[in-house]
Scaffold this motif. Structure first.
Motif, PDB file in Angstrom:
ATOM      1  N   GLU A 164      -6.092   2.994   7.639  1.00  0.00           N
ATOM      2  CA  GLU A 164      -6.262   3.345   6.226  1.00  0.00           C
ATOM      3  C   GLU A 164      -6.082   4.842   6.003  1.00  0.00           C
ATOM      4  N   SER A 168      -3.310   6.462   3.578  1.00  0.00           N
ATOM      5  CA  SER A 168      -3.703   7.350   2.485  1.00  0.00           C
ATOM      6  C   SER A 168      -2.928   8.662   2.545  1.00  0.00           C
ATOM      7  N   ARG A 171       0.424   8.524   0.801  1.00  0.00           N
ATOM      8  CA  ARG A 171       0.455   8.331  -0.666  1.00  0.00           C
ATOM      9  C   ARG A 171       0.794   9.604  -1.389  1.00  0.00           C
TER      10      ARG A 171
END
Length: 171
Positions: A164, A168, A171
């Protein structure tokens, strides 16, 4: 190269399974977890030592066949071989020749990770299947299992957090 599988269909094993959901895609989770640095995710939990390094790795973990020796915080090690690799979906490995107390309990272990679509995310399922030594099944299936499950949950949490965090960052 033919891979000699430790566990046969007729063996009576002790499986321990954990699972966790994540919002990342199966492909992303797979590509982060398969080659993950074991020292980042396998920390000491209860009586079980963490992984401090990996020695003698024979190649990248992107196909069945490579081997390595995880080194543990108690000075012990094991032999590990990647036995199955299905791109983006699952991988499996076996561990044997432990130099710690696990050698007295199990001939070896088969680990398997599955990355299943779960809505827009992934359900990761991880199983450790112990091949007990004669007369030791009751220990693995009884008092050992909940302790080992905690070790697996902690490592899986670290794997998911790493996947994760990396997603992230993109992004």
């Amino acid at each position: 190269m033919a891979i000699s599988l430790l566990i046969k269909p007729t063996d009576r094993t002790v499986p321990i399974t954990v699972q966790q959901r994540t919002w990342v895609t199966p492909q992303h989770a797979f590509h982060v977890i398969v080659p993950i640095d074991l020292t980042r995710v396998f920390h000491k939990v209860g009586p079980f030592p963490g992984v401090t390094s990996v020695a003698n790795q024979t190649g990248d973990w992107d196909h069945a066949g490579p081997t390595r020796n995880p080194q543990f915080g108690d000075g012990s090690q094991a032999d590990e071989q990647l036995t199955e690799y299905t791109e983006g979906v699952s991988f499996a490995y076996q561990l044997s020749n432990f130099t710690n107390v696990l050698d007295r309990l199990a001939v070896g272990i088969r680990g398997e990770w599955n990355f299943n679509p779960d809505g827009e995310g992934t359900l990761i399922r991880w199983t450790y299947e112990f091949l007990p030594r004669p007369g030791r099944r009751w220990i693995l299936a009884g008092p050992f299992a909940p302790l080992w499950r905690r070790y697996m949950v902690a490592a899986l949490n670290e794997c998911v957090r790493t996947a994760e965090d990396l997603a992230s960052d993109r992004r």
